[in-house]
Design a protein around this motif. Structure first.
Motif, PDB file in Angstrom:
ATOM      1  N   SER A   1       4.075  -6.659   5.441  1.00  0.00           N
ATOM      2  CA  SER A   1       5.353  -7.313   5.682  1.00  0.00           C
ATOM      3  C   SER A   1       5.467  -8.636   4.950  1.00  0.00           C
ATOM      4  O   SER A   1       4.472  -9.328   4.725  1.00  0.00           O
ATOM      5  CB  SER A   1       5.597  -7.510   7.184  1.00  0.00           C
ATOM      6  OG  SER A   1       4.592  -8.294   7.778  1.00  0.00           O
ATOM      7  N   ILE A   2       6.688  -8.943   4.594  1.00  0.00           N
ATOM      8  CA  ILE A   2       7.055 -10.216   3.992  1.00  0.00           C
ATOM      9  C   ILE A   2       7.661 -11.048   5.107  1.00  0.00           C
ATOM     10  O   ILE A   2       8.695 -10.684   5.677  1.00  0.00           O
ATOM     11  CB  ILE A   2       8.065 -10.005   2.846  1.00  0.00           C
ATOM     12  CG1 ILE A   2       7.431  -9.134   1.751  1.00  0.00           C
ATOM     13  CG2 ILE A   2       8.535 -11.341   2.287  1.00  0.00           C
ATOM     14  CD1 ILE A   2       8.444  -8.567   0.770  1.00  0.00           C
ATOM     15  N   VAL A   3       7.009 -12.144   5.454  1.00  0.00           N
ATOM     16  CA  VAL A   3       7.347 -12.892   6.657  1.00  0.00           C
ATOM     17  C   VAL A   3       8.010 -14.218   6.309  1.00  0.00           C
ATOM     18  O   VAL A   3       7.515 -14.976   5.467  1.00  0.00           O
ATOM     19  CB  VAL A   3       6.092 -13.144   7.522  1.00  0.00           C
ATOM     20  CG1 VAL A   3       6.448 -13.985   8.744  1.00  0.00           C
ATOM     21  CG2 VAL A   3       5.477 -11.817   7.953  1.00  0.00           C
ATOM     22  N   THR A   4       9.115 -14.493   6.977  1.00  0.00           N
ATOM     23  CA  THR A   4       9.795 -15.775   6.890  1.00  0.00           C
ATOM     24  C   THR A   4       9.608 -16.512   8.215  1.00  0.00           C
ATOM     25  O   THR A   4       9.796 -15.925   9.285  1.00  0.00           O
ATOM     26  CB  THR A   4      11.299 -15.591   6.616  1.00  0.00           C
ATOM     27  OG1 THR A   4      11.459 -14.844   5.402  1.00  0.00           O
ATOM     28  CG2 THR A   4      11.998 -16.931   6.474  1.00  0.00           C
TER      29      THR A   4
ATOM     30  N   VAL B   1      -2.445 -15.803   9.461  1.00  0.00           N
ATOM     31  CA  VAL B   1      -2.459 -14.349   9.233  1.00  0.00           C
ATOM     32  C   VAL B   1      -2.301 -14.046   7.748  1.00  0.00           C
ATOM     33  O   VAL B   1      -2.920 -13.118   7.217  1.00  0.00           O
ATOM     34  CB  VAL B   1      -1.366 -13.657  10.067  1.00  0.00           C
ATOM     35  CG1 VAL B   1      -1.276 -12.173   9.723  1.00  0.00           C
ATOM     36  CG2 VAL B   1      -1.646 -13.820  11.558  1.00  0.00           C
ATOM     37  N   ALA B   2      -1.495 -14.862   7.046  1.00  0.00           N
ATOM     38  CA  ALA B   2      -1.351 -14.683   5.597  1.00  0.00           C
ATOM     39  C   ALA B   2      -2.655 -14.991   4.879  1.00  0.00           C
ATOM     40  O   ALA B   2      -3.058 -14.279   3.950  1.00  0.00           O
ATOM     41  CB  ALA B   2      -0.231 -15.577   5.071  1.00  0.00           C
ATOM     42  N   GLU B   3      -3.336 -16.047   5.301  1.00  0.00           N
ATOM     43  CA  GLU B   3      -4.633 -16.385   4.695  1.00  0.00           C
ATOM     44  C   GLU B   3      -5.652 -15.282   4.943  1.00  0.00           C
ATOM     45  O   GLU B   3      -6.509 -15.006   4.095  1.00  0.00           O
ATOM     46  CB  GLU B   3      -5.140 -17.710   5.260  1.00  0.00           C
ATOM     47  CG  GLU B   3      -6.427 -18.203   4.621  1.00  0.00           C
ATOM     48  CD  GLU B   3      -6.856 -19.558   5.123  1.00  0.00           C
ATOM     49  OE1 GLU B   3      -8.086 -19.810   5.157  1.00  0.00           O
ATOM     50  OE2 GLU B   3      -5.983 -20.376   5.483  1.00  0.00           O
ATOM     51  N   TYR B   4      -5.562 -14.628   6.095  1.00  0.00           N
ATOM     52  CA  TYR B   4      -6.443 -13.505   6.403  1.00  0.00           C
ATOM     53  C   TYR B   4      -6.167 -12.316   5.482  1.00  0.00           C
ATOM     54  O   TYR B   4      -7.045 -11.490   5.243  1.00  0.00           O
ATOM     55  CB  TYR B   4      -6.241 -13.102   7.866  1.00  0.00           C
ATOM     56  CG  TYR B   4      -7.213 -12.075   8.375  1.00  0.00           C
ATOM     57  CD1 TYR B   4      -8.487 -12.442   8.795  1.00  0.00           C
ATOM     58  CD2 TYR B   4      -6.857 -10.730   8.449  1.00  0.00           C
ATOM     59  CE1 TYR B   4      -9.385 -11.495   9.268  1.00  0.00           C
ATOM     60  CE2 TYR B   4      -7.736  -9.780   8.923  1.00  0.00           C
ATOM     61  CZ  TYR B   4      -9.001 -10.174   9.329  1.00  0.00           C
ATOM     62  OH  TYR B   4      -9.888  -9.230   9.795  1.00  0.00           O
ATOM     63  N   GLY B   5      -4.940 -12.256   4.953  1.00  0.00           N
ATOM     64  CA  GLY B   5      -4.590 -11.204   4.009  1.00  0.00           C
ATOM     65  C   GLY B   5      -3.765 -10.075   4.570  1.00  0.00           C
ATOM     66  O   GLY B   5      -3.597  -9.039   3.924  1.00  0.00           O
ATOM     67  N   ALA B   6      -3.198 -10.266   5.786  1.00  0.00           N
ATOM     68  CA  ALA B   6      -2.496  -9.170   6.451  1.00  0.00           C
ATOM     69  C   ALA B   6      -0.990  -9.193   6.239  1.00  0.00           C
ATOM     70  O   ALA B   6      -0.308  -8.218   6.586  1.00  0.00           O
ATOM     71  CB  ALA B   6      -2.800  -9.198   7.951  1.00  0.00           C
ATOM     72  N   ILE B   7      -0.444 -10.286   5.701  1.00  0.00           N
ATOM     73  CA  ILE B   7       0.999 -10.382   5.449  1.00  0.00           C
ATOM     74  C   ILE B   7       1.228 -11.219   4.186  1.00  0.00           C
ATOM     75  O   ILE B   7       0.311 -11.850   3.660  1.00  0.00           O
ATOM     76  CB  ILE B   7       1.761 -11.060   6.615  1.00  0.00           C
ATOM     77  CG1 ILE B   7       1.269 -12.507   6.772  1.00  0.00           C
ATOM     78  CG2 ILE B   7       1.628 -10.269   7.899  1.00  0.00           C
ATOM     79  CD1 ILE B   7       2.165 -13.381   7.612  1.00  0.00           C
ATOM     80  N   TRP B   8       2.492 -11.255   3.727  1.00  0.00           N
ATOM     81  CA  TRP B   8       2.956 -12.212   2.738  1.00  0.00           C
ATOM     82  C   TRP B   8       3.744 -13.290   3.476  1.00  0.00           C
ATOM     83  O   TRP B   8       4.683 -12.968   4.222  1.00  0.00           O
ATOM     84  CB  TRP B   8       3.892 -11.550   1.726  1.00  0.00           C
ATOM     85  CG  TRP B   8       3.333 -11.394   0.350  1.00  0.00           C
ATOM     86  CD1 TRP B   8       2.710 -12.346  -0.399  1.00  0.00           C
ATOM     87  CD2 TRP B   8       3.371 -10.202  -0.456  1.00  0.00           C
ATOM     88  NE1 TRP B   8       2.347 -11.829  -1.613  1.00  0.00           N
ATOM     89  CE2 TRP B   8       2.746 -10.509  -1.675  1.00  0.00           C
ATOM     90  CE3 TRP B   8       3.873  -8.929  -0.266  1.00  0.00           C
ATOM     91  CZ2 TRP B   8       2.607  -9.580  -2.705  1.00  0.00           C
ATOM     92  CZ3 TRP B   8       3.739  -8.011  -1.280  1.00  0.00           C
ATOM     93  CH2 TRP B   8       3.105  -8.331  -2.482  1.00  0.00           C
TER      94      TRP B   8
END
Length: 349
Positions: A270-273, A286-293
């Motif tokens: 997912s691309i998260v705003t 979560v983005a740093e973990y690699g699971a989202i953008w």
């Protein structure tokens, strides 16, 4: 066992707090508990929705400005009028803290808090924070009593049964995007949905199936529905099958918070705003973990940004496949047939 839940929804704060409490209430009801809701009445509340799910709702009315002191008195008055022993009061509210909880404890046996922020002290017996943070094991040190039971991290995520069902029927996936899901929560107060729809108009996506989901609390839902009809997109409003849409999708646009974790549970890239301050840190982690953008703060995200990131994502299927694997890793094994550990703790008293 009698349980009372204090939670709100509105156009401004969204529907996420109520929806996760409703799911938790259904889990408790399945064990034989009585569950009632105390909810502030106002624009965007879900009082009728919760009633239609078979729960008693006790509406309270504030002035235009929310005041914790008034809220605790209104809640205590509800408890008095109920004329039953309340074993647990569960509070899911960013504007309430230990002062509210200490007063309410005079009228109930125990207090449970659902929190995401770790930014204020609590006086409670049990606390649930189901979000992922790099340091989630230590976030509540000094903020809760020493004997408070802590349930922290995504492994305690409150999930409706539809998500377990959807996960069992997931298919293998190579990273190719053929179906897109757009869902920014029940109210979408920053109107990201329309921004994404304007972005889609700029792109040649004729072969892609696109699902657009809004809630009844979304003030722009009629305009969004019209745009979907004009561009032959699938429009869904206040649905109970979001997990099925997530399962079918290859990529999603959405906000941070609980729905971000629900997408991760199903391995949906997912691309998260970020649309609220409380989503900043968890989305970044979560983005740093690699699971989202992580696309960033909503005010800094333009229609062009949405168009550019979609082209970027579609062009990198291997990266999307890696994101799917990392999303699964956040949770470990979860079985619907196993009672939720927090429900178990409540039943233990």
């Amino acid at each position: 066992m009698n349980i009372l839940i204090r939670v709100d929804s509105s156009v401004k704060i969204g529907t996420g707090h109520v929806m996760r409490c409703l799911t938790f209430a259904e889990m408790l009801r399945e064990t034989g508990c009585y569950v009632g809701f105390v909810m502030r009445a106002g624009l965007g509340d879900l009082c009728e929705y919760v009633k239609n799910k078979g729960f008693d709702v006790f509406p309270i009315i504030h002035d235009s400005i929310f005041a914790q002191e008034k809220d605790v008195h209104l809640t205590i008055e509800v408890i008095r009028q109920m004329k039953m022993h309340i074993d647990w009061c569960i509070v899911d509210h960013y504007q309430l803290d230990q002062k509210w909880e200490k007063h309410v404890q005079q009228y109930v046996h125990k207090v449970m808090v659902i929190d995401d922020l770790a930014n204020r002290p609590h006086d409670c017996h049990l606390l649930l924070d189901q979000n992922y943070y790099k340091n989630y094991e230590h976030r509540y040190l000094g903020l809760v009593p020493s004997d408070c039971r802590l349930f922290l991290g995504p492994k305690y995520l409150i999930l409706r049964s539809e998500f377990y069902k959807a996960k069992k029927s997931l298919k293998s996936w190579s990273g190719i995007v053929r179906r897109l899901l757009i869902f920014f929560g029940g109210s979408d107060p920053t109107n990201e949905t329309e921004k994404v729809l304007f972005a889609l108009q700029r792109l040649p996506l004729n072969d892609m199936e696109i699902d657009v989901v809004v809630g009844n609390a979304n003030p722009n839902r009629l305009q969004i529905k019209k745009m979907c009809l004009d561009f032959n997109l699938n429009f869904h409003c206040q649905i109970n099958y979001i997990a099925d849409l997530m399962k079918k999708a290859d990529l999603s646009f959405g906000a941070g918070g609980v729905t971000m974790l629900e997408r991760c549970f199903l391995g949906l890239p997912s691309i998260v705003t970020i649309v609220a301050d409380n989503q900043r840190q968890s989305t970044a982690d979560v983005a740093e973990y690699g699971a989202i953008w992580n696309l960033g703060w909503h005010e800094d995200v333009s229609v062009s940004d949405y168009a550019d990131i979609l082209i970027e994502a579609i062009s990198h299927p291997r990266q999307l496949a890696s994101m799917r694997r990392k999303a699964f890793e956040l949770f470990g094994y979860r079985d619907k047939n196993t009672i939720h550990p927090v429900v178990e703790a409540i039943l233990e008293g």
